[in-house]
Design an enzyme around this catalytic site. Structure first.
Site, PDB file in Angstrom:
ATOM      1  N   ASP A  24       0.831  -1.200   0.000  1.00  0.00           N
ATOM      2  CA  ASP A  24       0.000   0.000   0.000  1.00  0.00           C
ATOM      3  C   ASP A  24       0.870   1.257   0.000  1.00  0.00           C
ATOM      4  OD1 ASP A  24      -2.024  -1.740   0.123  1.00  0.00           O
ATOM      5  OD2 ASP A  24      -2.906  -0.983   1.998  1.00  0.00           O
TER       6      ASP A  24
ATOM      7  N   SER B  78     -34.312  -9.610 -15.048  1.00  0.00           N
ATOM      8  CA  SER B  78     -34.214 -10.121 -13.689  1.00  0.00           C
ATOM      9  C   SER B  78     -34.047 -11.642 -13.784  1.00  0.00           C
ATOM     10  CB  SER B  78     -35.493  -9.742 -12.955  1.00  0.00           C
ATOM     11  OG  SER B  78     -35.388 -10.125 -11.628  1.00  0.00           O
ATOM     12  N   LEU B  79     -34.120 -12.346 -12.675  1.00  0.00           N
ATOM     13  CA  LEU B  79     -33.921 -13.794 -12.719  1.00  0.00           C
ATOM     14  C   LEU B  79     -35.099 -14.530 -12.091  1.00  0.00           C
ATOM     15  CD1 LEU B  79     -30.210 -14.024 -11.546  1.00  0.00           C
ATOM     16  CD2 LEU B  79     -31.046 -14.736 -13.781  1.00  0.00           C
TER      17      LEU B  79
ATOM     18  N   GLU C 135     -22.346 -18.907 -10.823  1.00  0.00           N
ATOM     19  CA  GLU C 135     -21.782 -17.699 -10.207  1.00  0.00           C
ATOM     20  C   GLU C 135     -22.471 -17.448  -8.880  1.00  0.00           C
ATOM     21  OE1 GLU C 135     -22.801 -14.736 -13.082  1.00  0.00           O
ATOM     22  OE2 GLU C 135     -21.679 -15.722 -14.668  1.00  0.00           O
TER      23      GLU C 135
ATOM     24  N   LYS D 192     -24.624 -15.399  -6.346  1.00  0.00           N
ATOM     25  CA  LYS D 192     -25.592 -14.310  -6.499  1.00  0.00           C
ATOM     26  C   LYS D 192     -25.260 -13.279  -5.424  1.00  0.00           C
ATOM     27  CE  LYS D 192     -30.460 -13.375  -7.325  1.00  0.00           C
ATOM     28  NZ  LYS D 192     -30.611 -12.185  -6.503  1.00  0.00           N
TER      29      LYS D 192
ATOM     30  N   ASP E  28     -25.302 -10.128  -3.234  1.00  0.00           N
ATOM     31  CA  ASP E  28     -26.433  -9.336  -2.771  1.00  0.00           C
ATOM     32  C   ASP E  28     -26.058  -7.858  -2.739  1.00  0.00           C
ATOM     33  OD1 ASP E  28     -28.961  -8.958  -1.955  1.00  0.00           O
ATOM     34  OD2 ASP E  28     -28.693  -9.738   0.072  1.00  0.00           O
TER      35      ASP E  28
ATOM     36  N   ARG F  50     -30.396  -0.136 -12.664  1.00  0.00           N
ATOM     37  CA  ARG F  50     -31.260  -1.002 -13.457  1.00  0.00           C
ATOM     38  C   ARG F  50     -32.638  -0.377 -13.652  1.00  0.00           C
ATOM     39  NH1 ARG F  50     -34.300  -6.097 -13.742  1.00  0.00           N
ATOM     40  NH2 ARG F  50     -35.416  -5.732 -11.862  1.00  0.00           N
TER      41      ARG F  50
ATOM     42  N   GLU G 159     -22.730  -6.151 -10.403  1.00  0.00           N
ATOM     43  CA  GLU G 159     -23.282  -5.845  -9.094  1.00  0.00           C
ATOM     44  C   GLU G 159     -22.290  -4.993  -8.300  1.00  0.00           C
ATOM     45  OE1 GLU G 159     -26.260  -7.270  -8.937  1.00  0.00           O
ATOM     46  OE2 GLU G 159     -26.852  -7.317  -6.822  1.00  0.00           O
TER      47      GLU G 159
ATOM     48  N   TYR H 119     -21.193  -9.566 -14.220  1.00  0.00           N
ATOM     49  CA  TYR H 119     -21.769 -10.892 -14.431  1.00  0.00           C
ATOM     50  C   TYR H 119     -22.444 -11.059 -15.786  1.00  0.00           C
ATOM     51  CZ  TYR H 119     -25.979  -8.531 -12.659  1.00  0.00           C
ATOM     52  OH  TYR H 119     -27.004  -7.658 -12.456  1.00  0.00           O
TER      53      TYR H 119
ATOM     54  N   LYS I  91     -26.237 -20.349 -15.268  1.00  0.00           N
ATOM     55  CA  LYS I  91     -26.525 -19.855 -16.622  1.00  0.00           C
ATOM     56  C   LYS I  91     -26.065 -20.885 -17.638  1.00  0.00           C
ATOM     57  CE  LYS I  91     -25.600 -15.214 -15.028  1.00  0.00           C
ATOM     58  NZ  LYS I  91     -24.698 -14.076 -14.970  1.00  0.00           N
TER      59      LYS I  91
ATOM     60  N   LYS J 252     -31.735 -20.004  -4.851  1.00  0.00           N
ATOM     61  CA  LYS J 252     -31.508 -19.214  -3.639  1.00  0.00           C
ATOM     62  C   LYS J 252     -31.028 -20.087  -2.476  1.00  0.00           C
ATOM     63  CE  LYS J 252     -32.946 -15.391  -3.283  1.00  0.00           C
ATOM     64  NZ  LYS J 252     -33.928 -14.365  -3.600  1.00  0.00           N
TER      65      LYS J 252
ATOM     66  N   CYS K 225     -32.889 -13.743  41.258  1.00  0.00           N
ATOM     67  CA  CYS K 225     -32.296 -14.750  40.372  1.00  0.00           C
ATOM     68  C   CYS K 225     -33.288 -15.900  40.202  1.00  0.00           C
ATOM     69  CB  CYS K 225     -30.989 -15.253  40.962  1.00  0.00           C
ATOM     70  SG  CYS K 225     -30.337 -16.678  40.076  1.00  0.00           S
TER      71      CYS K 225
ATOM     72  N   CYS L 119     -31.581 -19.141  42.067  1.00  0.00           N
ATOM     73  CA  CYS L 119     -31.337 -19.273  43.503  1.00  0.00           C
ATOM     74  C   CYS L 119     -32.160 -18.293  44.341  1.00  0.00           C
ATOM     75  CB  CYS L 119     -29.847 -19.112  43.808  1.00  0.00           C
ATOM     76  SG  CYS L 119     -29.254 -17.431  43.552  1.00  0.00           S
TER      77      CYS L 119
ATOM     78  N   CYS M 151     -26.728 -12.019  39.047  1.00  0.00           N
ATOM     79  CA  CYS M 151     -27.015 -12.669  40.324  1.00  0.00           C
ATOM     80  C   CYS M 151     -25.709 -12.623  41.108  1.00  0.00           C
ATOM     81  CB  CYS M 151     -27.439 -14.117  40.081  1.00  0.00           C
ATOM     82  SG  CYS M 151     -27.321 -15.125  41.575  1.00  0.00           S
TER      83      CYS M 151
ATOM     84  N   CYS N 238     -24.698 -19.761  43.547  1.00  0.00           N
ATOM     85  CA  CYS N 238     -25.904 -20.030  42.766  1.00  0.00           C
ATOM     86  C   CYS N 238     -25.676 -21.262  41.878  1.00  0.00           C
ATOM     87  CB  CYS N 238     -26.219 -18.806  41.902  1.00  0.00           C
ATOM     88  SG  CYS N 238     -27.511 -19.079  40.683  1.00  0.00           S
TER      89      CYS N 238
HETATM   90  S1  IVH Z   1     -27.681 -12.374 -14.121  1.00  0.00           S
HETATM   91  C1  IVH Z   1     -30.242 -11.912 -17.455  1.00  0.00           C
HETATM   92  N1  IVH Z   1     -25.802 -12.976 -12.398  1.00  0.00           N
HETATM   93  O1  IVH Z   1     -29.682 -10.694  -9.195  1.00  0.00           O
HETATM   94  C2  IVH Z   1     -29.560 -12.190 -16.226  1.00  0.00           C
HETATM   95  N2  IVH Z   1     -27.549 -11.533 -11.686  1.00  0.00           N
HETATM   96  O2  IVH Z   1     -32.592 -11.358  -9.454  1.00  0.00           O
HETATM   97  C3  IVH Z   1     -29.807 -11.181 -15.191  1.00  0.00           C
HETATM   98  N3  IVH Z   1     -27.321 -10.738  -9.388  1.00  0.00           N
HETATM   99  O3  IVH Z   1     -30.771  -7.918 -11.021  1.00  0.00           O
HETATM  100  C4  IVH Z   1     -28.955 -11.190 -14.054  1.00  0.00           C
HETATM  101  N4  IVH Z   1     -25.437 -11.780  -8.947  1.00  0.00           N
HETATM  102  O4  IVH Z   1     -28.749  -7.642  -9.503  1.00  0.00           O
HETATM  103  C5  IVH Z   1     -26.946 -12.299 -12.610  1.00  0.00           C
HETATM  104  N5  IVH Z   1     -24.071 -13.574 -10.991  1.00  0.00           N
HETATM  105  C6  IVH Z   1     -25.193 -12.894 -11.204  1.00  0.00           C
HETATM  106  C7  IVH Z   1     -25.790 -12.089 -10.216  1.00  0.00           C
HETATM  107  C8  IVH Z   1     -26.973 -11.418 -10.486  1.00  0.00           C
HETATM  108  C9  IVH Z   1     -26.372 -10.961  -8.460  1.00  0.00           C
HETATM  109  C10 IVH Z   1     -28.534  -9.910  -9.162  1.00  0.00           C
HETATM  110  C11 IVH Z   1     -28.734  -8.844 -10.206  1.00  0.00           C
HETATM  111  C12 IVH Z   1     -30.073  -9.095 -10.802  1.00  0.00           C
HETATM  112  C13 IVH Z   1     -30.727  -9.925  -9.747  1.00  0.00           C
HETATM  113  C14 IVH Z   1     -31.744 -10.836 -10.383  1.00  0.00           C
END
Ligand code: IVH
Length: 681
Positions: A35, A84-85, A116, A118, A120, A139, A176, A228, A304, A328, A422, A425, A440, A445
């Protein structure tokens, strides 16, 4: 006076050097310099740019500090929506997803996956034009998002310029932005202290950070990023692969990830190409196990289809693709009801309110009790008996009640009051001024006696096999044991008649008690049950004093001076030994034959005298294991670098400790050399 030309040249070469270090650090997780060295380069660049502002460019690494505050965020519209997924909540649902896919596109398309984590966090899209970051957007609803470019630019792992000579003319990627759990805790505490907004989790804090109108605030938040997904690529200098998707130079997700990584964008190091169903299942199981140890929160695995042609064949619904699924993890937080609040009395007499719950599975484990810590916590959270509550379980930590759900109250709920006496006791309890804990005060005790013995026999203390909670309770109830020293007077004849005991099991226990007499000094010190003296402090004391008697007789001020101890613990140690009953107990233990093998309780003296500090992540051994390995060899460990440190083990992403060690000229070794040193390579 150097010429303008040579200054410009130095600036450019500094930028390239810094960009390369950023890449090594944020993308490869394999920094090349400390660093301190990095800071030196950075400061030099800042100085030059300050003296020669005409050379400042928008993609200079110095431009990550945040631009001037904005009034609002502009709306953006994208052509390819950010999807979304679909979720799979368990293995059956994942299997269904896969079977459906195979029905639609055939077996051949459905066997090659990329898995991959997921992460958060918050989904964003980045646009690079001719290699330069020109836009960052949220998004939103998928099509319409918000332009948060100035904030995105401050996110450290996001490069302002792509690597390589021939970046694509246009590249948009999705990924993300997130925050490490430790950074979240630290920041949230700071927010609390300064009376600012406190966030519920790292994701909310990340979202809050990206929505700041002042990019300098965003810059001050330690945000991270992984790519991703692909948005669009144009003009990428010819296809890398013959079967590339039109408009992209890639034929698969894996190829895409590997290429953007080369271009300098971070991807998750946990991404894995999995062939066949079984490998996906193994990946999920493995990541679920690692989940709590990861530095950031993940809530599942994204699976995927790897092949882009197969993805195209599978197609997408309105909001989510058919070629991907989010499997999940079981949540760490669940809803349940508090049936009652019990009060437990601990080893030191502390009264802990514990919620009795309607049993509920939390992250794969059934939880029926959760701690409420103390009276103040209950009041702060506003929890009532009978309330519906959220219960959280994090790692190996005891489950806790997070918060009540007041909307679900029926009116039958009752407030909890800490008992005045207590519950075990009957002695009136005390709560000292300025303390959150109610205690206590009766040292005799039964609850305290039981807990003290249980602690004494526990694995990290005297390690008496078979002497668990139930048996300890039986021994105390039968009046056979009042303090740990009494254990060594027990006979088979006394044990055998107890419930669930027989001659043989009684013999086993007596043998285990006998065996425990041969111990180590740190174990013995820890076993005594001195308040605030955990395993680490016990080890420090054992290193500084040759015998337990020496610890007993040491002046409080001397103990307070020890590195890693301090006045609070010192006070507890001297208070413990100032009580006659404790001194008597120690005398009886020694008289019964309790002894320790070597003064320092180690297996060898190979590393005697060394003081280790570990920094950064080890890849082939956990930090705990590494520490215990060096301790076994007679060395000490410490969490911070000082002039007492003799060896620093620098793992992945070693940070300020490494810099400090360099400054102090301390020996620094890498993971490989460390493994060789302890003979584990
Ligand atoms: S793929 C078309 N890959 O999860 C594919 N999403 O519920 C769309 N997320 O909005 C997303 N890790 O914010 C993908 N490895 C990953 C992810 C990921 C986190 C989130 C992302 C998306 C949400 C979908």
């Amino acid at each position: 006076m150097p010429s303008k030309r040579s200054i410009e040249k130095e600036i450019e070469s500094l930028r390239n050097e810094i960009r390369h270090h950023n890449y090594r650090y944020y993308v490869l997780n394999d920094p090349l310099v400390s660093d301190a060295e990095y800071d030196r380069l950075f400061r030099r660049l800042l100085d030059l740019e300050k003296d020669h502002p005409e050379f400042i460019t928008t993609d200079s690494p110095t431009q990550k500090v945040g631009a001037a505050p904005q009034k609002d965020f502009k709306a953006i519209t994208r052509e390819t929506p950010m999807l979304s997924l679909e979720n799979a909540m368990d293995q059956d649902e994942f299997a269904e997803w896969r079977e459906r896919l195979i029905r639609e596109i055939g077996e051949a398309g459905g066997v090659d996956y990329v898995c991959e984590p997921k992460v958060d966090g918050v989904a964003v899209e980045l646009v690079f034009r001719d290699g330069v970051l020109t836009q960052g957007a949220t998004r939103g609803d998928g099509i319409n998002g918000e332009d948060i470019t100035e904030n995105i630019k401050t996110v450290r792992p996001i490069p302002l310029r792509l690597r390589g000579k021939n970046p694509p003319r246009y590249l948009s990627v999705r990924g993300e932005v997130f925050m490490d759990k430790a950074d979240f805790e630290r920041l949230n505490k700071q927010q609390m202290k300064t009376g600012e907004k406190v966030y519920a989790n790292p994701r909310n804090l990340t979202a809050g950070s990206l929505k700041q109108l002042d990019p300098k605030i965003t810059a001050s938040r330690p945000l991270k990023f992984v790519v991703y997904g692909i948005g669009e690529v144009r003009g990428a200098g010819g296809s890398r692969s013959a079967r590339a998707r039109p408009g992209t130079p890639f034929s698969s997700q894996w190829e895409f990830l590997e290429t953007v990584r080369e271009w300098g964008l971070p991807i998750s190091s946990y991404s894995k190409r999995c062939v066949q169903y079984k490998e996906v299942i193994a990946y999920y199981d493995d990541l679920l196990k690692k989940r709590d140890r990861l530095p950031y929160e993940i809530d599942g695995v994204v699976i995927k289809l790897n092949d882009f042609d197969s993805q195209k064949e599978a197609g997408s619904r309105a909001r989510s693709p058919r070629w991907a699924v989010a499997w999940k993890f079981p949540p760490h937080e669940e809803r349940t009801r508090i049936i009652g609040i019990d009060v437990q009395v601990g080893r030191t007499g502390a009264l802990t309110p514990v919620a009795r719950l309607e049993p509920v599975p939390v992250g794969g484990v059934t939880v029926s009790n959760a701690t409420l810590h103390n009276e103040d916590e209950i009041n702060k959270k506003g929890v009532l008996v009978g309330d519906w509550v959220f219960v959280r379980r994090a790692g190996d930590v005891i489950p806790e009640v997070v918060a009540p759900i007041p909307e679900l109250r029926s009116g039958e709920e009752r407030a909890f009051n800490m008992p005045k006496k207590c519950p075990v006791c009957g002695t009136p309890v005390v709560r000292e001024e300025g303390e959150a804990v109610t205690r206590c005060p009766n040292l005799e005790c039964d609850a305290q006696v039981r807990e003290r013995i249980r602690h004494f026999a526990s694995r990290e203390a005297m390690d008496i096999e078979g002497l668990g909670e139930k048996l300890v309770a039986q021994l105390v109830d039968a009046g056979l044991v009042k303090n740990p020293a009494d254990l060594y007077d027990l006979t088979v004849g006394e044990l055998a008649p107890l419930e669930r005991m027989a001659e043989k099991s009684a013999e086993n226990i007596i043998n285990a008690i006998e065996k425990s007499k041969s111990t180590t000094l740190p174990r013995l010190i820890f076993a005594l049950g001195i308040r605030n003296v955990g395993v680490t402090v016990a080890e420090i004391l054992a290193e500084c004093y040759p015998t337990v008697e020496a610890v007993r007789d040491a002046p409080e001020e001397e103990i307070a001076e020890l590195y890693g101890v301090g006045p609070v613990i010192a006070k507890e140690v001297s208070r413990f030994f100032s009580e006659k009953r404790n001194r008597t107990m120690l005398g009886r233990l020694v008289a019964a034959g309790v002894h320790y093998v070597t003064a320092s309780g180690v297996e060898s003296e190979q590393l005697a005298g060394e003081v280790f500090v570990f920094t950064g992540g080890l890849t082939r051994m956990s930090r705990e294991r590494a520490e215990s390995e060096v301790k076994k060899r007679g060395a000490r460990t410490s969490s911070s670098v000082s002039n007492k440190t003799t060896i620093v083990v620098a793992g992945v992403k070693a940070g300020s400790k490494l810099a400090k060690a360099e400054k102090l000229g301390i020996r620094i070794i890498g993971e490989d050399e460390f493994l060789t040193l302890i003979g584990a390579s």
